[in-house]
Scaffold this motif. Structure first.
Motif, PDB file in Angstrom:
ATOM      1  N   LYS A   1       0.850  -1.200   0.000  1.00 55.00           N
ATOM      2  CA  LYS A   1       0.000   0.000   0.000  1.00 55.00           C
ATOM      3  C   LYS A   1       0.876   1.236   0.000  1.00 55.00           C
ATOM      4  CE  LYS A   1      -3.775  -2.402   2.267  1.00 55.00           C
ATOM      5  NZ  LYS A   1      -4.624  -2.514   3.443  1.00 55.00           N
ATOM      6  N   VAL A   2       1.560   1.436  -1.133  1.00 53.44           N
ATOM      7  CA  VAL A   2       2.427   2.597  -1.326  1.00 53.44           C
ATOM      8  C   VAL A   2       2.189   3.162  -2.720  1.00 53.44           C
ATOM      9  CG1 VAL A   2       4.211   1.749   0.266  1.00 53.44           C
ATOM     10  CG2 VAL A   2       4.367   1.189  -2.141  1.00 53.44           C
ATOM     11  N   ALA A   3       2.720   4.346  -2.960  1.00 52.63           N
ATOM     12  CA  ALA A   3       2.569   5.005  -4.260  1.00 52.63           C
ATOM     13  C   ALA A   3       3.338   4.231  -5.337  1.00 52.63           C
ATOM     14  CB  ALA A   3       3.073   6.442  -4.178  1.00 52.63           C
ATOM     15  N   PRO A   4       2.839   4.272  -6.586  1.00 50.16           N
ATOM     16  CA  PRO A   4       3.505   3.535  -7.673  1.00 50.16           C
ATOM     17  C   PRO A   4       5.003   3.835  -7.836  1.00 50.16           C
ATOM     18  CG  PRO A   4       1.333   4.246  -8.372  1.00 50.16           C
ATOM     19  CD  PRO A   4       1.573   4.862  -7.020  1.00 50.16           C
ATOM     20  N   PRO A   5       5.465   5.078  -7.728  1.00 47.19           N
ATOM     21  CA  PRO A   5       6.916   5.293  -7.866  1.00 47.19           C
ATOM     22  C   PRO A   5       7.716   4.558  -6.782  1.00 47.19           C
ATOM     23  CG  PRO A   5       5.749   7.390  -8.050  1.00 47.19           C
ATOM     24  CD  PRO A   5       4.751   6.362  -7.612  1.00 47.19           C
ATOM     25  N   GLN A   6       7.161   4.501  -5.580  1.00 44.39           N
ATOM     26  CA  GLN A   6       7.834   3.794  -4.497  1.00 44.39           C
ATOM     27  C   GLN A   6       7.825   2.288  -4.747  1.00 44.39           C
ATOM     28  OE1 GLN A   6       6.299   4.878  -0.658  1.00 44.39           O
ATOM     29  NE2 GLN A   6       8.114   4.156   0.418  1.00 44.39           N
ATOM     30  N   ARG A   7       6.745   1.781  -5.354  1.00 43.98           N
ATOM     31  CA  ARG A   7       6.689   0.357  -5.711  1.00 43.98           C
ATOM     32  C   ARG A   7       7.815   0.001  -6.670  1.00 43.98           C
ATOM     33  NH1 ARG A   7       0.607   0.520  -6.744  1.00 43.98           N
ATOM     34  NH2 ARG A   7      -0.211   0.073  -4.692  1.00 43.98           N
ATOM     35  N   ALA A   8       8.024   0.864  -7.664  1.00 44.88           N
ATOM     36  CA  ALA A   8       9.075   0.606  -8.661  1.00 44.88           C
ATOM     37  C   ALA A   8      10.448   0.586  -7.997  1.00 44.88           C
ATOM     38  CB  ALA A   8       9.019   1.668  -9.756  1.00 44.88           C
ATOM     39  N   GLU A   9      10.693   1.482  -7.057  1.00 46.54           N
ATOM     40  CA  GLU A   9      11.970   1.513  -6.339  1.00 46.54           C
ATOM     41  C   GLU A   9      12.163   0.231  -5.531  1.00 46.54           C
ATOM     42  OE1 GLU A   9      12.335   5.013  -3.897  1.00 46.54           O
ATOM     43  OE2 GLU A   9      11.738   6.326  -5.549  1.00 46.54           O
ATOM     44  N   ILE A  10      11.116  -0.187  -4.842  1.00 44.24           N
ATOM     45  CA  ILE A  10      11.205  -1.404  -4.021  1.00 44.24           C
ATOM     46  C   ILE A  10      11.450  -2.618  -4.910  1.00 44.24           C
ATOM     47  CG2 ILE A  10       9.884  -2.963  -2.532  1.00 44.24           C
ATOM     48  CD1 ILE A  10       8.526  -0.397  -1.380  1.00 44.24           C
ATOM     49  N   GLU A  11      10.728  -2.706  -6.015  1.00 39.69           N
ATOM     50  CA  GLU A  11      10.909  -3.848  -6.921  1.00 39.69           C
ATOM     51  C   GLU A  11      12.348  -3.914  -7.428  1.00 39.69           C
ATOM     52  OE1 GLU A  11       8.640  -6.072 -10.591  1.00 39.69           O
ATOM     53  OE2 GLU A  11       8.150  -3.977 -10.186  1.00 39.69           O
TER      54      GLU A  11
ATOM     55  N   ILE B   1      15.081  -6.957  -6.751  1.00 36.15           N
ATOM     56  CA  ILE B   1      15.747  -7.653  -7.857  1.00 36.15           C
ATOM     57  C   ILE B   1      17.265  -7.555  -7.723  1.00 36.15           C
ATOM     58  CG2 ILE B   1      16.135  -7.566 -10.361  1.00 36.15           C
ATOM     59  CD1 ILE B   1      13.107  -6.791 -10.552  1.00 36.15           C
ATOM     60  N   GLU B   2      17.741  -6.395  -7.243  1.00 32.71           N
ATOM     61  CA  GLU B   2      19.186  -6.193  -7.042  1.00 32.71           C
ATOM     62  C   GLU B   2      19.666  -6.741  -5.696  1.00 32.71           C
ATOM     63  OE1 GLU B   2      19.697  -1.983  -7.571  1.00 32.71           O
ATOM     64  OE2 GLU B   2      19.317  -2.100  -9.728  1.00 32.71           O
TER      65      GLU B   2
ATOM     66  N   ALA C   1       8.064  -5.144   2.971  1.00 33.26           N
ATOM     67  CA  ALA C   1       9.379  -4.896   2.394  1.00 33.26           C
ATOM     68  C   ALA C   1      10.364  -4.760   3.552  1.00 33.26           C
ATOM     69  CB  ALA C   1       9.358  -3.621   1.556  1.00 33.26           C
ATOM     70  N   LEU C   2      11.489  -5.452   3.472  1.00 32.41           N
ATOM     71  CA  LEU C   2      12.458  -5.471   4.559  1.00 32.41           C
ATOM     72  C   LEU C   2      13.822  -4.998   4.060  1.00 32.41           C
ATOM     73  CD1 LEU C   2      11.367  -8.999   5.751  1.00 32.41           C
ATOM     74  CD2 LEU C   2      10.852  -6.855   6.914  1.00 32.41           C
ATOM     75  N   ASP C   3      14.352  -3.973   4.722  1.00 32.75           N
ATOM     76  CA  ASP C   3      15.682  -3.471   4.375  1.00 32.75           C
ATOM     77  C   ASP C   3      16.778  -4.264   5.072  1.00 32.75           C
ATOM     78  OD1 ASP C   3      14.834  -1.402   2.697  1.00 32.75           O
ATOM     79  OD2 ASP C   3      14.522  -0.051   4.380  1.00 32.75           O
ATOM     80  N   ASP C   4      16.478  -4.733   6.255  1.00 32.12           N
ATOM     81  CA  ASP C   4      17.464  -5.456   7.049  1.00 32.12           C
ATOM     82  C   ASP C   4      16.749  -6.563   7.811  1.00 32.12           C
ATOM     83  OD1 ASP C   4      16.085  -4.151   9.105  1.00 32.12           O
ATOM     84  OD2 ASP C   4      17.559  -2.546   9.224  1.00 32.12           O
TER      85      ASP C   4
END
Length: 189
Positions: A84-94, A98-99, A143-146
């Protein structure tokens, strides 16, 4: 007095000649059918975002958090689409997943008692998503950063009696103690 000769005469149009069938029409229809069938066959039903959302115990791990493989692009796309985030943030997370700079997982919530409108907030890596608990599975992508914990905070007690939360895993339902609004528990991935 006007005579019958002075009145306008209606002329009927000449009939159109009958169309002859073309030998090209069947070949054109066959070609269109082949193209359409090829496009249909090339469409994989598992690439739909909802196809990779956990819906049965076999889709989950034995832990509360079921991680999404960064190599499974369809699964990553499903989890990112559910955030439940804005589309630009979704693209960053995706891209980060992947990386392999970030991880995605699913937590499946259930109301462990009566579905009366209990609401919880799920917080992971700075993203907070509110959900209303029901008896049906409510998969929530995180989404988990750490390796930090995932916070689950009781927001609203539906009709009294506390906020009743349970997690679904491959081994069954795992209820949590009854929470009061404002109480927080942590889930370690």
């Amino acid at each position: 007095m006007p005579s019958a000769d002075d009145e306008p005469q209606l002329e009927l149009p000449l009939p159109l000649p009958a169309r002859q069938s073309s030998r090209l029409a069947p070949a054109l229809l066959l070609l269109l059918g082949l193209i359409g069938g090829g496009v249909y066959a090339a469409t994989d039903a598992d690439t739909k975002p909802t196809a990779k959302i956990p819906s049965r115990p076999e889709d989950l791990s034995a832990n509360v958090v079921t991680f999404v493989s960064p190599d499974d692009r369809a699964a990553v796309g499903s989890a990112v689409a559910a955030l439940k985030v804005a589309p630009p943030q979704r693209a960053e997370i995706e891209q980060a997943v992947i990386e392999r700079r970030q991880r995605l997982g699913w937590i499946v919530f259930i109301d462990s008692m009566d579905p009366d409108g209990d609401t919880v907030a799920v917080e992971a890596s700075g993203l907070t998503q509110q959900i209303v608990l029901t008896k049906a599975w409510t998969p929530v992508a995180v989404a988990l950063d750490d390796s930090g914990p995932i916070g689950v905070t009781a927001v609203r007690d539906g009709q009294g009696g506390g906020v009743t939360v349970a997690f679904a895993t491959s081994t069954g339902t795992m209820p949590v103690r009854i929470l009061r609004p404002g109480e927080r528990i942590e889930v370690v991935p």
